[in-house]
Motif scaffolding. Sequence first.
Motif, mmCIF file in Angstrom:
data_model
loop_
_atom_site.group_PDB
_atom_site.id
_atom_site.type_symbol
_atom_site.label_atom_id
_atom_site.label_comp_id
_atom_site.label_asym_id
_atom_site.label_seq_id
_atom_site.Cartn_x
_atom_site.Cartn_y
_atom_site.Cartn_z
ATOM 1 N N VAL A 19 0.832 -1.204 0.000
ATOM 2 C CA VAL A 19 0.000 0.000 0.000
ATOM 3 C C VAL A 19 0.870 1.258 0.000
ATOM 4 C CG1 VAL A 19 -1.705 1.344 1.289
ATOM 5 C CG2 VAL A 19 -1.953 -1.133 1.118
ATOM 6 N N MET A 20 1.905 1.271 0.831
ATOM 7 C CA MET A 20 2.777 2.446 0.887
ATOM 8 C C MET A 20 3.470 2.679 -0.447
ATOM 9 S SD MET A 20 3.834 4.991 2.749
ATOM 10 C CE MET A 20 3.963 4.817 4.550
ATOM 11 N N ASP A 25 4.019 6.063 -5.322
ATOM 12 C CA ASP A 25 3.992 6.242 -6.773
ATOM 13 C C ASP A 25 2.895 7.206 -7.204
ATOM 14 O OD1 ASP A 25 6.112 5.007 -7.971
ATOM 15 O OD2 ASP A 25 5.098 3.120 -8.345
ATOM 16 N N ASN A 26 1.712 7.048 -6.619
ATOM 17 C CA ASN A 26 0.597 7.920 -6.985
ATOM 18 C C ASN A 26 0.891 9.373 -6.614
ATOM 19 O OD1 ASN A 26 -2.068 9.393 -6.091
ATOM 20 N ND2 ASN A 26 -2.705 7.849 -7.567
ATOM 21 N N GLY A 167 -9.888 2.352 3.406
ATOM 22 C CA GLY A 167 -9.501 0.957 3.204
ATOM 23 C C GLY A 167 -8.294 0.840 2.297
ATOM 24 N N ASN A 168 -7.843 -0.376 2.088
ATOM 25 C CA ASN A 168 -6.701 -0.619 1.213
ATOM 26 C C ASN A 168 -7.121 -0.584 -0.253
ATOM 27 O OD1 ASN A 168 -5.000 -0.942 3.348
ATOM 28 N ND2 ASN A 168 -4.891 -3.163 3.224
ATOM 29 N N ALA A 349 -5.847 6.369 -3.031
ATOM 30 C CA ALA A 349 -4.758 7.352 -3.015
ATOM 31 C C ALA A 349 -5.307 8.768 -2.911
ATOM 32 C CB ALA A 349 -3.897 7.202 -4.264
ATOM 33 N N ASP A 350 -6.398 9.040 -3.607
ATOM 34 C CA ASP A 350 -7.024 10.368 -3.533
ATOM 35 C C ASP A 350 -7.451 10.688 -2.102
ATOM 36 O OD1 ASP A 350 -6.670 10.853 -6.213
ATOM 37 O OD2 ASP A 350 -8.746 10.395 -6.787
ATOM 38 N N GLN A 351 -8.041 9.703 -1.431
ATOM 39 C CA GLN A 351 -8.500 9.920 -0.058
ATOM 40 C C GLN A 351 -7.337 10.182 0.888
ATOM 41 O OE1 GLN A 351 -11.809 7.236 1.389
ATOM 42 N NE2 GLN A 351 -11.470 6.270 -0.606
#
Length: 360
Positions: A19-20, A25-26, A167-168, A349-351
Amino acid sequence: MNKVCLVIHSLGIGGMERVMSQLADNFSSREKTIVDLILIGRKREIAYSLSSSIKIHRPPFQFDDNWRTIDTLRTIWFLRQKVKEIAPDTVLSFGEYWNNLVLLSLLGLSYPLFISDRSEPGKDLGKFQNFLRNSLYPKAAGYIAQTTHAKKACISNGWNSNIKVIGNPIMDIQPKSKVEKDNIVLSVGRLIKTKHFDQLIKMFVKLDIPGWKLVIVGGDAKKLSLSEDLKNLVNELGAESSVFLEGEQKEIDVYYQKSKIFAFTSSSEGFPNVIGEALSAGLPVVSYDCVAGPSDLIEDGENGYLVPLFDQETFKQKLKLLMEYEELRNIMGLKSAKYIKVYSKKNVADQFYKFITGCA
Protein backbone atom coordinates in the motif's frame (compact mmCIF):
# COMPACT_ATOMS: atom_id res chain seq x y z
CA MET A 1 4.34 22.77 -3.99
CA ASN A 2 3.46 19.91 -1.60
CA LYS A 3 6.37 18.10 0.02
CA VAL A 4 5.15 14.71 1.29
CA CYS A 5 7.37 12.56 3.50
CA LEU A 6 6.49 8.85 3.85
CA VAL A 7 7.99 6.76 6.67
CA ILE A 8 7.90 2.97 6.94
CA HIS A 9 10.23 0.22 8.17
CA SER A 10 10.79 -1.22 4.67
CA LEU A 11 9.10 -1.90 1.35
CA GLY A 12 9.60 -5.66 1.40
CA ILE A 13 6.81 -8.09 0.51
CA GLY A 14 3.76 -7.42 2.67
CA GLY A 15 0.34 -5.77 2.80
CA MET A 16 1.18 -2.39 4.31
CA GLU A 17 4.41 -2.23 2.31
CA ARG A 18 2.49 -2.72 -0.93
CA VAL A 19 0.00 0.00 0.00
CA MET A 20 2.78 2.45 0.89
CA SER A 21 4.55 1.77 -2.41
CA GLN A 22 1.33 2.44 -4.33
CA LEU A 23 0.73 5.67 -2.43
CA ALA A 24 4.32 6.80 -3.03
CA ASP A 25 3.99 6.24 -6.77
CA ASN A 26 0.60 7.92 -6.98
CA PHE A 27 1.66 10.98 -4.97
CA SER A 28 4.85 11.42 -6.99
CA SER A 29 2.82 11.49 -10.23
CA ARG A 30 0.82 14.52 -9.07
CA GLU A 31 1.65 18.01 -10.18
CA LYS A 32 3.57 20.15 -7.71
CA THR A 33 4.17 17.21 -5.34
CA ILE A 34 7.58 16.06 -4.13
CA VAL A 35 7.82 12.70 -2.34
CA ASP A 36 10.54 11.65 0.09
CA LEU A 37 10.54 8.08 1.42
CA ILE A 38 12.39 7.18 4.62
CA LEU A 39 13.05 3.51 5.46
CA ILE A 40 13.91 2.99 9.14
CA GLY A 41 13.65 -0.77 9.75
CA ARG A 42 16.33 -3.42 10.03
CA LYS A 43 16.36 -4.50 6.37
CA ARG A 44 15.13 -1.32 4.62
CA GLU A 45 14.56 -3.27 1.42
CA ILE A 46 12.44 -2.31 -1.59
CA ALA A 47 10.55 -5.09 -3.40
CA TYR A 48 8.32 -2.86 -5.53
CA SER A 49 8.98 -0.68 -8.56
CA LEU A 50 9.01 2.99 -7.61
CA SER A 51 9.08 6.18 -9.63
CA SER A 52 12.60 7.53 -10.12
CA SER A 53 11.36 10.91 -8.87
CA ILE A 54 10.93 9.56 -5.31
CA LYS A 55 13.84 10.43 -3.05
CA ILE A 56 14.75 7.45 -0.85
CA HIS A 57 16.57 7.83 2.47
CA ARG A 58 18.03 5.17 4.79
CA PRO A 59 20.06 5.44 8.01
CA PRO A 60 23.80 5.33 7.18
CA PHE A 61 24.34 2.28 9.42
CA GLN A 62 23.22 -1.34 9.62
CA PHE A 63 20.89 -2.03 12.54
CA ASP A 64 22.52 -4.52 14.92
CA ASP A 65 20.30 -6.40 17.41
CA ASN A 66 23.30 -6.82 19.68
CA TRP A 67 23.28 -3.04 20.06
CA ARG A 68 19.51 -2.67 19.91
CA THR A 69 19.11 0.24 22.34
CA ILE A 70 21.97 2.24 20.86
CA ASP A 71 20.89 1.62 17.26
CA THR A 72 17.28 2.51 18.12
CA LEU A 73 18.50 5.83 19.50
CA ARG A 74 20.63 6.32 16.39
CA THR A 75 17.56 5.65 14.23
CA ILE A 76 15.51 8.20 16.20
CA TRP A 77 18.25 10.80 15.77
CA PHE A 78 18.65 10.04 12.05
CA LEU A 79 14.89 10.30 11.42
CA ARG A 80 14.57 13.56 13.33
CA GLN A 81 17.48 15.17 11.48
CA LYS A 82 16.39 13.86 8.07
CA VAL A 83 12.83 15.17 8.45
CA LYS A 84 14.19 18.57 9.52
CA GLU A 85 16.42 18.54 6.44
CA ILE A 86 13.51 17.62 4.13
CA ALA A 87 11.17 20.13 5.83
CA PRO A 88 8.01 18.44 4.52
CA ASP A 89 4.52 19.90 4.48
CA THR A 90 3.17 16.60 5.81
CA VAL A 91 4.44 13.22 7.08
CA LEU A 92 2.70 9.83 6.82
CA SER A 93 3.79 6.83 8.93
CA PHE A 94 2.61 3.21 8.77
CA GLY A 95 2.71 0.48 11.43
CA GLU A 96 1.91 0.36 15.16
CA TYR A 97 5.38 -0.01 16.68
CA TRP A 98 6.89 2.19 14.00
CA ASN A 99 4.31 4.93 14.58
CA ASN A 100 5.47 5.11 18.20
CA LEU A 101 9.08 5.45 17.05
CA VAL A 102 8.25 8.12 14.47
CA LEU A 103 6.12 10.14 16.91
CA LEU A 104 8.90 9.95 19.48
CA SER A 105 11.51 10.98 16.89
CA LEU A 106 9.57 14.04 15.75
CA LEU A 107 8.34 15.13 19.18
CA GLY A 108 8.32 18.93 19.43
CA LEU A 109 8.70 19.53 15.67
CA SER A 110 5.98 21.40 13.81
CA TYR A 111 5.53 19.07 10.81
CA PRO A 112 2.02 17.53 10.65
CA LEU A 113 2.37 13.78 11.21
CA PHE A 114 -0.39 11.38 10.16
CA ILE A 115 -0.32 7.76 11.34
CA SER A 116 -2.04 4.52 10.39
CA ASP A 117 -2.15 1.16 12.18
CA ARG A 118 -2.12 -1.72 9.70
CA SER A 119 -3.14 -4.77 11.73
CA GLU A 120 -5.91 -5.88 14.10
CA PRO A 121 -7.58 -2.81 15.70
CA GLY A 122 -6.48 -2.22 19.28
CA LYS A 123 -3.79 -4.90 19.06
CA ASP A 124 -1.95 -5.43 22.35
CA LEU A 125 1.60 -4.19 21.74
CA GLY A 126 2.91 -4.99 25.20
CA LYS A 127 2.99 -2.81 28.30
CA PHE A 128 5.71 -0.37 27.20
CA GLN A 129 4.53 0.05 23.60
CA ASN A 130 0.91 0.40 24.76
CA PHE A 131 2.03 3.19 27.10
CA LEU A 132 3.82 4.94 24.23
CA ARG A 133 0.81 4.57 21.94
CA ASN A 134 -1.59 5.98 24.53
CA SER A 135 0.77 8.89 25.21
CA LEU A 136 1.93 9.70 21.68
CA TYR A 137 -0.98 8.94 19.32
CA PRO A 138 -3.00 11.99 20.51
CA LYS A 139 -0.10 14.17 19.33
CA ALA A 140 -0.49 13.03 15.71
CA ALA A 141 -2.19 15.41 13.26
CA GLY A 142 -4.55 12.63 12.23
CA TYR A 143 -5.20 8.90 12.27
CA ILE A 144 -6.08 6.75 9.24
CA ALA A 145 -8.19 3.72 10.17
CA GLN A 146 -8.50 0.84 7.72
CA THR A 147 -12.00 -0.11 8.90
CA THR A 148 -14.92 1.15 10.98
CA HIS A 149 -13.80 -1.25 13.75
CA ALA A 150 -10.38 0.42 13.74
CA LYS A 151 -12.02 3.84 14.01
CA LYS A 152 -14.04 2.67 17.02
CA ALA A 153 -10.87 1.34 18.67
CA CYS A 154 -9.15 4.67 18.11
CA ILE A 155 -12.05 6.61 19.63
CA SER A 156 -12.57 4.29 22.61
CA ASN A 157 -8.86 4.40 23.48
CA GLY A 158 -8.67 8.17 23.08
CA TRP A 159 -5.79 7.92 20.62
CA ASN A 160 -6.88 10.72 18.31
CA SER A 161 -9.94 12.75 17.36
CA ASN A 162 -9.07 13.50 13.72
CA ILE A 163 -9.89 10.12 12.18
CA LYS A 164 -10.47 9.08 8.57
CA VAL A 165 -11.50 5.58 7.51
CA ILE A 166 -9.67 4.57 4.33
CA GLY A 167 -9.50 0.96 3.20
CA ASN A 168 -6.70 -0.62 1.21
CA PRO A 169 -6.48 -0.37 -2.56
CA ILE A 170 -7.78 -3.64 -4.00
CA MET A 171 -6.17 -5.38 -6.95
CA ASP A 172 -8.60 -5.28 -9.87
CA ILE A 173 -9.27 -8.85 -10.99
CA GLN A 174 -11.77 -8.83 -13.83
CA PRO A 175 -13.67 -12.04 -14.57
CA LYS A 176 -12.45 -13.41 -17.94
CA SER A 177 -14.78 -15.15 -20.36
CA LYS A 178 -11.84 -17.12 -21.78
CA VAL A 179 -11.12 -18.69 -18.39
CA GLU A 180 -13.58 -21.52 -17.78
CA LYS A 181 -14.95 -21.57 -14.24
CA ASP A 182 -14.92 -24.76 -12.24
CA ASN A 183 -16.91 -25.83 -9.18
CA ILE A 184 -14.30 -24.41 -6.84
CA VAL A 185 -14.63 -22.93 -3.36
CA LEU A 186 -11.49 -20.82 -3.04
CA SER A 187 -9.68 -19.52 0.04
CA VAL A 188 -6.48 -17.50 0.06
CA GLY A 189 -4.13 -16.53 2.88
CA ARG A 190 -0.98 -17.31 4.81
CA LEU A 191 -1.12 -20.63 6.59
CA ILE A 192 -1.40 -19.36 10.15
CA LYS A 193 -3.63 -20.55 12.97
CA THR A 194 -5.91 -17.49 13.00
CA LYS A 195 -7.00 -18.25 9.41
CA HIS A 196 -8.57 -21.54 10.65
CA PHE A 197 -8.13 -23.41 7.38
CA ASP A 198 -8.54 -26.63 9.35
CA GLN A 199 -12.11 -25.60 10.20
CA LEU A 200 -12.81 -24.74 6.57
CA ILE A 201 -11.53 -28.11 5.38
CA LYS A 202 -13.67 -30.00 7.92
CA MET A 203 -16.80 -27.99 7.05
CA PHE A 204 -16.30 -28.51 3.32
CA VAL A 205 -15.76 -32.25 3.70
CA LYS A 206 -18.87 -32.59 5.91
CA LEU A 207 -20.99 -30.91 3.22
CA ASP A 208 -19.95 -33.69 0.81
CA ILE A 209 -21.42 -32.10 -2.32
CA PRO A 210 -20.31 -34.09 -5.39
CA GLY A 211 -18.36 -32.29 -8.11
CA TRP A 212 -17.01 -29.51 -5.91
CA LYS A 213 -13.43 -28.79 -4.86
CA LEU A 214 -11.92 -26.72 -2.09
CA VAL A 215 -8.73 -24.93 -3.16
CA ILE A 216 -6.54 -23.19 -0.58
CA VAL A 217 -3.78 -20.89 -1.85
CA GLY A 218 -1.10 -19.72 0.56
CA GLY A 219 2.27 -20.65 1.98
CA ASP A 220 3.59 -21.19 5.47
CA ALA A 221 4.30 -18.08 7.51
CA LYS A 222 7.75 -17.60 9.00
CA LYS A 223 8.67 -20.14 11.69
CA LEU A 224 5.45 -22.10 11.07
CA SER A 225 4.79 -25.26 9.06
CA LEU A 226 1.02 -25.63 9.14
CA SER A 227 1.00 -26.93 5.58
CA GLU A 228 2.08 -30.36 6.85
CA ASP A 229 -0.67 -30.36 9.49
CA LEU A 230 -3.27 -29.45 6.86
CA LYS A 231 -1.99 -32.12 4.46
CA ASN A 232 -2.27 -34.70 7.23
CA LEU A 233 -5.82 -33.52 7.99
CA VAL A 234 -6.83 -33.88 4.35
CA ASN A 235 -5.39 -37.40 4.30
CA GLU A 236 -7.14 -38.34 7.56
CA LEU A 237 -10.46 -37.18 6.12
CA GLY A 238 -9.86 -39.06 2.87
CA ALA A 239 -10.37 -35.83 0.94
CA GLU A 240 -7.32 -35.92 -1.36
CA SER A 241 -9.56 -35.80 -4.45
CA SER A 242 -11.59 -32.76 -3.34
CA VAL A 243 -9.32 -30.58 -1.17
CA PHE A 244 -6.19 -29.06 -2.72
CA LEU A 245 -3.42 -27.13 -0.96
CA GLU A 246 -1.72 -25.08 -3.65
CA GLY A 247 0.94 -23.41 -1.53
CA GLU A 248 2.23 -19.91 -2.23
CA GLN A 249 1.47 -18.66 -5.74
CA LYS A 250 2.68 -15.49 -7.47
CA GLU A 251 0.04 -15.54 -10.22
CA ILE A 252 -3.12 -15.66 -8.15
CA ASP A 253 -5.54 -14.00 -10.60
CA VAL A 254 -6.33 -17.25 -12.39
CA TYR A 255 -7.46 -18.90 -9.13
CA TYR A 256 -10.03 -16.16 -8.55
CA GLN A 257 -11.13 -16.32 -12.19
CA LYS A 258 -11.58 -20.11 -12.19
CA SER A 259 -13.50 -20.24 -8.89
CA LYS A 260 -17.20 -19.72 -8.16
CA ILE A 261 -17.23 -19.00 -4.39
CA PHE A 262 -14.78 -17.50 -1.91
CA ALA A 263 -14.65 -18.72 1.71
CA PHE A 264 -12.93 -16.87 4.56
CA THR A 265 -12.56 -18.31 8.07
CA SER A 266 -10.10 -15.88 9.63
CA SER A 267 -10.78 -14.74 13.22
CA SER A 268 -8.56 -11.64 13.22
CA GLU A 269 -7.74 -9.13 10.48
CA GLY A 270 -6.53 -5.61 9.87
CA PHE A 271 -8.03 -5.33 6.41
CA PRO A 272 -8.70 -8.56 4.45
CA ASN A 273 -7.38 -7.75 0.98
CA VAL A 274 -8.24 -11.23 -0.28
CA ILE A 275 -11.96 -10.63 0.29
CA GLY A 276 -11.68 -7.46 -1.78
CA GLU A 277 -9.84 -9.34 -4.52
CA ALA A 278 -12.51 -12.06 -4.55
CA LEU A 279 -15.27 -9.46 -4.83
CA SER A 280 -13.36 -7.71 -7.60
CA ALA A 281 -13.30 -11.02 -9.47
CA GLY A 282 -17.09 -11.28 -9.11
CA LEU A 283 -17.19 -14.00 -6.46
CA PRO A 284 -19.78 -14.17 -3.68
CA VAL A 285 -18.06 -14.50 -0.29
CA VAL A 286 -18.91 -16.46 2.84
CA SER A 287 -16.92 -15.05 5.75
CA TYR A 288 -16.71 -15.07 9.51
CA ASP A 289 -17.68 -11.61 10.75
CA CYS A 290 -14.34 -11.14 12.48
CA VAL A 291 -12.63 -7.98 13.69
CA ALA A 292 -11.94 -6.29 11.42
CA GLY A 293 -12.78 -5.75 7.77
CA PRO A 294 -15.29 -8.28 6.42
CA SER A 295 -18.26 -6.14 7.48
CA ASP A 296 -16.75 -3.16 5.60
CA LEU A 297 -16.56 -5.19 2.40
CA ILE A 298 -19.52 -7.57 2.56
CA GLU A 299 -23.16 -6.48 2.56
CA ASP A 300 -24.80 -9.51 4.16
CA GLY A 301 -27.18 -11.20 1.74
CA GLU A 302 -26.17 -8.92 -1.13
CA ASN A 303 -22.65 -9.83 -2.25
CA GLY A 304 -22.05 -12.57 0.29
CA TYR A 305 -22.75 -13.70 3.82
CA LEU A 306 -21.36 -12.58 7.17
CA VAL A 307 -21.38 -15.45 9.67
CA PRO A 308 -20.94 -15.03 13.44
CA LEU A 309 -17.42 -15.97 14.46
CA PHE A 310 -16.93 -19.76 14.71
CA ASP A 311 -20.61 -20.52 13.94
CA GLN A 312 -19.71 -23.48 11.79
CA GLU A 313 -23.27 -24.69 11.25
CA THR A 314 -24.37 -21.36 9.76
CA PHE A 315 -21.17 -21.15 7.73
CA LYS A 316 -21.89 -24.58 6.23
CA GLN A 317 -25.51 -23.61 5.48
CA LYS A 318 -24.49 -20.45 3.60
CA LEU A 319 -21.73 -22.25 1.73
CA LYS A 320 -24.12 -25.05 0.76
CA LEU A 321 -26.69 -22.51 -0.45
CA LEU A 322 -24.19 -20.92 -2.82
CA MET A 323 -22.81 -24.24 -4.00
CA GLU A 324 -26.27 -25.54 -4.92
CA TYR A 325 -27.86 -22.43 -6.47
CA GLU A 326 -26.09 -21.05 -9.53
CA GLU A 327 -28.56 -18.20 -10.02
CA LEU A 328 -27.90 -16.92 -6.49
CA ARG A 329 -24.15 -17.08 -7.11
CA ASN A 330 -24.51 -15.11 -10.33
CA ILE A 331 -26.70 -12.40 -8.77
CA MET A 332 -24.32 -11.94 -5.85
CA GLY A 333 -21.30 -12.08 -8.15
CA LEU A 334 -22.58 -9.18 -10.24
CA LYS A 335 -23.07 -7.10 -7.10
CA SER A 336 -19.62 -8.03 -5.79
CA ALA A 337 -17.68 -6.20 -8.51
CA LYS A 338 -19.81 -3.05 -8.08
CA TYR A 339 -19.35 -2.90 -4.31
CA ILE A 340 -15.57 -2.98 -4.57
CA LYS A 341 -14.99 -0.09 -7.00
CA VAL A 342 -14.64 2.37 -4.11
CA TYR A 343 -11.37 0.58 -3.24
CA SER A 344 -9.62 1.26 -6.55
CA LYS A 345 -5.98 2.38 -6.30
CA LYS A 346 -6.86 5.88 -7.50
CA ASN A 347 -9.78 6.37 -5.12
CA VAL A 348 -7.78 5.21 -2.10
CA ALA A 349 -4.76 7.35 -3.02
CA ASP A 350 -7.02 10.37 -3.53
CA GLN A 351 -8.50 9.92 -0.06
CA PHE A 352 -5.07 9.61 1.56
CA TYR A 353 -3.69 12.62 -0.30
CA LYS A 354 -6.64 14.85 0.54
CA PHE A 355 -6.57 13.87 4.22
CA ILE A 356 -2.83 14.35 4.83
CA THR A 357 -2.42 17.48 2.68
CA GLY A 358 -5.81 19.12 3.01
CA CYS A 359 -6.13 19.38 -0.77
CA ALA A 360 -7.91 17.32 -3.43
